[in-house]
Design an enzyme around this catalytic site. Structure first.
Site, PDB file in Angstrom:
ATOM      1  N   CYS A 113       0.953  -1.206   0.170  1.00  0.00           N
ATOM      2  CA  CYS A 113      -0.071   0.019  -0.054  1.00  0.00           C
ATOM      3  C   CYS A 113       0.811   1.157   0.044  1.00  0.00           C
ATOM      4  CB  CYS A 113      -1.059  -0.102   1.140  1.00  0.00           C
ATOM      5  SG  CYS A 113      -0.232  -0.165   2.740  1.00  0.00           S
ATOM      6  N   ASP A 171      -7.551   5.759  -1.581  1.00  0.00           N
ATOM      7  CA  ASP A 171      -7.024   4.237  -1.017  1.00  0.00           C
ATOM      8  C   ASP A 171      -6.738   3.513  -1.780  1.00  0.00           C
ATOM      9  OD1 ASP A 171      -6.970   2.237   0.627  1.00  0.00           O
ATOM     10  OD2 ASP A 171      -8.865   2.506   1.771  1.00  0.00           O
ATOM     11  N   HIS A 187      -6.021   0.332  -1.016  1.00  0.00           N
ATOM     12  CA  HIS A 187      -6.419  -1.093  -0.453  1.00  0.00           C
ATOM     13  C   HIS A 187      -7.864  -1.919  -1.475  1.00  0.00           C
ATOM     14  CE1 HIS A 187      -4.203   0.697   2.703  1.00  0.00           C
ATOM     15  NE2 HIS A 187      -3.718  -0.381   2.888  1.00  0.00           N
TER      16      HIS A 187
END
Length: 456
Positions: A143, A316, A318
């Site tokens: 990430c 994000d 993820h």
């Protein structure tokens, strides 16, 4: 009388009198086996894709619920939303005229359109294995590398397009812009031939930082990796990194000035960001040179592009998507996986203190302007983490043989020491990769997909 079982058993017994299969039969058998293998691989990929979609959906629900609960606990739902929003140096006024707003839900269309132009780098799967490993996905550990990719991608958009740009995908008049945009995205595809691919970043991280592929990378390590890859590729955008907050101008302007992405890695607290730094984080995103911030929750990296009140707007990484192969042409659907039209927010009080601030300076005048703007923040009582020095960076106080050899290959300029202390434990702590996590801030979004589903 002949039973079906008899004929089957007879077919399995070698018979010298039976005719040998012809070449055509053998070829058909090979083709059939190949088709079966292809179907098996396709079914496996489809299963993985469906599984990723389910995990992505569950994660989205979890994050929305956790953010809502945090907002309730902080009392932010009872507050009037801030009427000013900043997105990478651009200001938007959210004041409602005559008690009515011109948009239905969320943000005004111009903000959504501006936000969707950011390049969104997320976990990918089904790409070629990384450097003599079995890793074909970075889910659960990549990430921060993806957040670093987004920092670099925004710098490249500023480099080639400037801050004010857009194009119509279907318009022939915008063909050159469309091709240039695709050329930027191609530098982040999951192929070894792509300059800032996950394969190259993870491999260089293993050589340069001594990290095993599959381990989590910290913000400063990611910044140094971007610096190394840009230098190796002789990239038109140079990357300068610092950890002590001091930007040494002589190192940037030693030769003829080159467009530069300045990355400042810093730790702004122990387990949370010290509130004294909130104004500087916001001010950084207001600067015209801002390329965003790579940071996040503890063990869960995010890319910050703007703020509204005391909340940061973020992308994000993820979410796991199938990798897009490098090829001659791409569809709009391919590139849509690199865009997000749903701005989300997180409170400054929930952030991990380890961050990388990015500033893109295309000219020497822009660098000087950045210095002036940051130095003027003190007049407004804002505590800055960035200072400027006209000289060169001092030689590191300590450097291991392995680090020295890697530095000679990758670094354009010597880096300042990580801290005054030279112990490995201090360096590991500062890198944020092995920093102790706050029990109250443990999040499952940094886990692998298997762990994440188990936690749910």
């Amino acid at each position: 009388m002949t039973f079906e079982g008899d004929s089957t058993q007879a077919a399995c017994i070698p018979n010298a009198a039976a005719p040998l299969p012809s070449e055509a039969d053998a070829s058909n058998l090979t083709a059939a086996n190949s088709d079966t293998n292809t179907q098996t691989i396709t079914q496996t990929q489809n299963t993985n894709d469906i599984r990723s979609q389910v995990v992505n959906t569950l994660r989205e629900w979890y994050l929305l619920a956790s953010d809502s609960i945090a907002s309730l606990l902080d009392g932010r739902f009872a507050q009037q939303p801030a009427q000013d929003l900043w997105l990478l140096g651009r200001h938007y006024d959210l004041k409602v005229e005559n008690g009515e707003q011109s948009w239905a839900l969320g943000y005004p269309p111009q903000i959504v359109k501006d936000f969707s132009r950011l390049i969104w780098c997320t976990y990918r799967s089904n790409y070629s294995a990384i450097a003599q490993t079995d890793f074909t996905s970075d889910a659960g550990w990549g990430c921060m590398l993806r957040a670093g990719q987004m920092l670099m991608a925004q710098a490249l958009q500023l480099h080639y397009f400037g801050r004010n740009w857009e194009f119509d995908w279907d318009s022939s008049n915008d063909a050159s812009k469309r091709q240039l945009y695709m050329d930027i995205v191609k530098q982040f595809l999951d192929e070894y031939s792509s300059t800032f691919s996950i394969q190259r970043m993870a491999s260089l991280g293993g050589q340069f930082e001594g990290k095993d592929i599959g381990n989590w990378f910290g913000p400063y390590e990611t910044a140094r990796i971007l610096h190394g890859l840009a230098r190796q590729a002789n990239h038109p955008v140079s990357v300068y990194t610092t950890t002590d907050g001091v930007v040494y101008l002589a190192d940037i302007c030693d030769d003829e000035y080159q467009p530069t992405l300045v990355l400042v890695a810093s730790m702004l607290g122990i387990d949370r960001v010290n509130p004294i730094y909130y104004p500087f984080i916001q001010a950084s995103l207001m600067l015209p040179q801002s390329a965003g911030i790579a940071g996040g929750r503890p063990s869960s990296a995010l890319y910050f592009a703007g703020f509204q009140g005391d909340e940061l707007l973020f992308l994000d990484p993820h979410f796991t998507r199938p990798a897009i192969n490098l090829r001659d042409g791409y569809t709009r659907a391919d590139l849509d996986t690199y865009t997000c039209s749903n701005p989300r927010r997180i409170a400054l009080s929930r952030l991990d203190p380890c961050m990388v601030f990015g500033y893109y300076c295309p000219t020497l005048e822009s660098l000087i302007d950045l210095r002036s703007r940051i130095e003027l923040l003190a007049d407004d009582g804002i505590k800055s983490i960035v200072t400027f020095d006209n000289g060169h960076a001092p030689e590191p106080a300590f450097q291991s043989d392995a680090t020295a050899s890697s530095s000679d290959e990758v670094d354009r300029h010597p880096e300042p020491p990580i801290q005054q202390s030279t112990s490995s434990s201090d360096a590991d702590y500062y890198s944020c990769a092995n920093r102790p996590k706050s029990e109250s801030e443990e999040v499952i979004s940094g886990c692998s997909e298997e762990e994440w589903v188990t936690e749910l």
